[in-house]
Design a protein around this motif. Structure first.
Motif, short mmCIF file in Angstrom:
data_model
loop_
_atom_site.label_atom_id
_atom_site.label_comp_id
_atom_site.label_asym_id
_atom_site.label_seq_id
_atom_site.Cartn_x
_atom_site.Cartn_y
_atom_site.Cartn_z
N ARG A 106 6.77 14.84 1.05
CA ARG A 106 7.05 13.53 1.68
C ARG A 106 5.76 12.74 1.82
N ARG A 107 5.81 11.50 1.41
CA ARG A 107 4.65 10.62 1.47
C ARG A 107 4.63 9.86 2.78
N ARG A 109 4.68 6.66 3.35
CA ARG A 109 5.71 5.63 3.40
C ARG A 109 7.09 6.26 3.62
N GLY A 110 7.34 7.39 2.98
CA GLY A 110 8.63 8.06 3.12
C GLY A 110 8.86 8.57 4.52
N GLY A 113 9.63 5.41 6.64
CA GLY A 113 10.93 4.86 6.25
C GLY A 113 12.08 5.74 6.69
N HIS A 114 11.91 7.06 6.58
CA HIS A 114 12.96 7.99 7.02
C HIS A 114 13.20 7.84 8.53
N GLU A 127 13.11 -0.95 5.45
CA GLU A 127 11.90 -1.05 4.63
C GLU A 127 10.94 -2.09 5.22
N ASP A 144 1.40 5.80 -0.31
CA ASP A 144 1.96 6.65 -1.37
C ASP A 144 1.27 8.02 -1.46
#
Length: 241
Positions: A106-107, A109-110, A113-114, A127, A144
């Protein structure tokens, strides 16, 4: 950043004679403290708790994830001695734990966002929310990068971003200031101070010095009892001990 929940004006945390047990250990015993809402802002309050298990238990208590064994506890106007109150307050609170482990790969941003999607805010673009908090905490250049590859100071600020992306009324921080060098401690502390402009914050850690970099007032917890004020600076949240 403004809250989505409209609880502004309530006392974020009010505890009176609270006790909570983790296993056979009393983590809090007859603890009373109060975090006020101030017109000039909401400086963070820090609580020194040396034992990790005790830190986790207190965060669970304030976040509505655990029930106090006795005493009165209100967070954001919700009575946490009731199941209904604990369920309600979980929507209003963000929790950032140093021990939280993101999914492999998982990055940054991820992760953020999650957290926005899990919050399930009707009519809000997840987003857009994620991009805004990444930009606010100067994390966009790291967006990223996988969390497990990011430097500790970046990973901890990303956990802050994930905890506040849904614009909570109260942010609970567990250990994010522990174990960093002076420069990284100040970087994380600066992010906490910035978030404190519009979010009530309770930060818990094992040492007073890092907490004092981010908090307006630092208390300590000994044998389950909040016993003294380590770093009061006025105007600050007030503790009624």
């Amino acid at each position: 950043m403004r809250s989505s929940y409209g609880t502004t004006g309530m006392t974020p945390v009010l505890a009176a004679g609270v006790g909570v047990r983790h296993g056979w250990t009393w983590v809090l015993r007859a603890a009373s403290f109060r975090l006020e809402v101030l017109e000039a802002g909401r400086p963070a309050i820090g609580i020194v708790i040396p034992r990790q298990v005790a830190r986790a238990a207190v965060i669970d208590l304030l976040g509505g994830l655990a029930r106090p064994a006795y005493g009165e506890l209100r967070v954001l106007g919700q009575d946490l001695t009731t199941a209904q109150g604990r369920t309600a307050v979980r929507r209003y609170v963000g929790i950032a734990r140093v021990s939280a482990r993101p999914q492999p790969g998982r990055r940054v941003r991820g992760l953020v966002g999650h957290a926005a999607r899990v919050a399930n805010l009707p009519g809000r673009d997840c987003e857009v929310l994620a991009a805004a908090i990444l930009d606010r905490l100067a994390l966009t250049p790291w967006a990223d990068v996988p969390m497990r590859a990011a430097p500790p100071v970046i990973a901890r600020r990303a956990k802050l971003a994930a905890a506040v992306v849904h614009e909570p009324e109260l942010l609970l921080i567990d250990g994010l200031l522990d174990g960093l060098g002076p420069r990284d401690t100040e970087t994380v502390a600066a992010s906490i101070r910035d978030l404190g402009r519009d979010t009530a914050i309770v930060a818990i850690g094992r040492d007073s010095a890092p907490l004092a970099r981010a908090c307006g007032e630092v208390l300590t917890l000994t044998d389950g009892i909040i016993v003294r004020d380590l770093a009061p600076v006025s105007p600050r949240p007030r503790a009624c001990l």
